[in-house]
Enzyme design. Structure first.
Site, PDB file in Angstrom:
ATOM      1  N   TYR A 158       0.828  -1.213   0.000  1.00 55.07           N
ATOM      2  CA  TYR A 158       0.000   0.000   0.000  1.00 55.07           C
ATOM      3  C   TYR A 158       0.860   1.260   0.000  1.00 55.07           C
ATOM      4  CZ  TYR A 158      -4.627  -2.030   0.928  1.00 55.07           C
ATOM      5  OH  TYR A 158      -5.827  -2.687   0.841  1.00 55.07           O
ATOM      6  N   LYS A 203       3.729 -15.192   2.556  1.00 56.50           N
ATOM      7  CA  LYS A 203       3.919 -15.917   1.288  1.00 56.50           C
ATOM      8  C   LYS A 203       5.431 -16.142   1.153  1.00 56.50           C
ATOM      9  CE  LYS A 203       2.351 -17.659  -2.581  1.00 56.50           C
ATOM     10  NZ  LYS A 203       1.594 -18.928  -2.569  1.00 56.50           N
ATOM     11  N   ASP A 255      -2.360 -18.298   0.846  1.00 53.72           N
ATOM     12  CA  ASP A 255      -3.354 -19.030   0.050  1.00 53.72           C
ATOM     13  C   ASP A 255      -4.010 -20.124   0.888  1.00 53.72           C
ATOM     14  OD1 ASP A 255      -0.856 -20.230   0.073  1.00 53.72           O
ATOM     15  OD2 ASP A 255      -0.903 -20.888  -2.022  1.00 53.72           O
ATOM     16  N   ASP A 275      -6.120  -7.059   4.309  1.00 53.98           N
ATOM     17  CA  ASP A 275      -7.292  -6.450   3.679  1.00 53.98           C
ATOM     18  C   ASP A 275      -8.191  -7.540   3.105  1.00 53.98           C
ATOM     19  OD1 ASP A 275      -8.932  -4.399   2.553  1.00 53.98           O
ATOM     20  OD2 ASP A 275      -7.976  -4.762   0.612  1.00 53.98           O
ATOM     21  N   ASP A 310     -11.972  -9.327   4.809  1.00 54.69           N
ATOM     22  CA  ASP A 310     -13.273  -9.364   4.121  1.00 54.69           C
ATOM     23  C   ASP A 310     -13.807 -10.795   4.071  1.00 54.69           C
ATOM     24  OD1 ASP A 310     -13.148  -6.613   3.519  1.00 54.69           O
ATOM     25  OD2 ASP A 310     -14.056  -6.921   1.547  1.00 54.69           O
TER      26      ASP A 310
END
Ligand code: IPM
Ligand code: MN
Length: 359
Positions: free
Chosen positions: A142, A191, A223, A247, A251
């Site tokens: 970001y 990751k 993942d 983020d 959700d």
């Protein structure tokens, strides 16, 4: 106590849900003898329309000069077409970064009363769901360099994901400390099979895991986390992860509970100054209709009282009132489902109900 709160209502349903949350805050003030002074500042599209920028420098200063910030939501289709550097979302990132709000706590809890709204009601969450996502909020992709340029006759775009050890360590500490007060379990999501920034992330987390020997620690790839959240979310207690992974996963996790409309969040700094907001967006399709769910914002106020003002009893009272309102069968449209026995209410009625259960 006297506290000054900078209020950023924002766009879409932002103003409606914030108004309900402020009703609840004032009720708490009345009941417990506190004064909550409010300073209203424009943000997002509302600010673009007035001043041509998503937040003014003066507005930003007023966010720094208070005890805590309450935010509704920003953005909407009207401002999707403008210069990306001036989009409503930019204001949010600016406030996060200028106020040093590096730790984003997103509690994801399923209310037993709303179990039927969860897509996993028959499988993954028979035992309920109560996890905390600790998302790094002022670093990573970001805030790395964003660049679009021409080369060999085509356009190329790049976004840099960058983390320093101290950024990882400070968010890691928030996660371990949070776990100590909850289920004593941390999953660090990365990751590391591909990214250097994740390899460093993992190295720093391992160092902390040794220091916090009383907390059970696991590494998990992002993942796999996405999959495990759907397969068996009850295995998680605290999830700590970098900005963009957080983020996305927050959700996903919120939806497991049945409605993103219920989910609050706290963005914390190294001082008591924090920003509190629901994790859902501005929902322009239902804005102005008085049908949005204000409970995510009301629960964000509870987090504000708990984390910034150390008003534990007051925070507990709000959470209990929300619980009682749900138990009594009141629902806004997003959490009503097909149950004919629930009492459907508007956004403002929901705010009034929480207030009445507080008295
Ligand atoms: C969130 C939002 C923001 C984010 C957007 C609006 C910039 O999705 O708070 O989760 O990506 O952080
Ligand atoms: Mn998001």
């Amino acid at each position: 106590m006297k506290k000054k709160i900078t209020v950023l209502k924002g766009d879409g349903i932002g103003p409606e849900i914030v108004d309900e949350a402020l009703k609840v805050l004032d009720k708490i003030g009345e009941k417990y003898g506190h004064t909550f002074e409010k300073d209203f500042v424009d943000i997002g599209g509302a600010s673009i329309d007035k001043y041509g920028v998503p937040i003014t420098d003066e507005g930003l200063e007023r966010c720094k000069d208070c005890d805590s910030v309450l935010l509704g939501a920003v953005g909407g289709p009207k401002w999707d077409v403008i210069d990306p550097a001036k989009r409503p979302e930019k204001a949010l990132l600016k406030v996060r970064s200028e106020l040093g709000l590096f730790a984003n706590l997103r509690p994801t809890r399923m209310f037993a009363q709303l179990k039927n709204a969860s897509p996993l009601k028959e499988t993954g969450i028979k035992d309920g769901l109560d996890l905390m996502i600790v998302r790094e909020l002022t670093g990573g992709i970001y805030f790395g360099e964003h660049k679009t340029y021409e080369e060999n006759g085509e356009t190329i775009a790049t976004d840099l994901m960058l983390y320093s050890e101290h950024e990882i360590e400070r968010i890691g500490r928030v996660a371990f400390e949070t776990a100590r007060k909850r289920g004593k379990k941390v999953h660090s999501v990365d990751k590391a099979n591909v990214l250097d920034s994740s390899k460093l992330w993992r190295k720093v987390m391992h160092r902390l895991a040794e220091e916090y020997g009383d907390v059970e620690y696991s590494d998990i790839l992002v993942d796999n986390t996405a999959m495990q959240l759907v397969r068996n979310p009850s295995q998680f207690d605290v999830i700590v992860t970098e900005n963009m992974f957080g983020d996305i996963l927050s959700d996903e996790a919120s939806m497991l509970t049945g409605s993103i409309g219920m989910m609050p969040s706290a963005s914390l700094s190294s001082t008591t100054l924090g920003m509190y907001e629901p994790i859902h967006g501005s929902a322009p399709d239902i804005a102005g209709k008085n049908i949005a769910n204000p409970l995510g914002t009301i629960l964000s106020v509870a987090m504000m009282l708990r984390y910034s003002f150390d008003m534990i009893e007051e925070a507990d009272a709000i959470e209990k009132a929300v619980d009682d309102v749900l138990t009594a069968g009141y629902r806004t449209g997003d959490i009503a489902g097909n149950d004919e026995n629930v009492k459907k209410v508007t956004c403002s009625e929901m705010g009034d109900l929480v207030c009445s259960y507080l008295s």
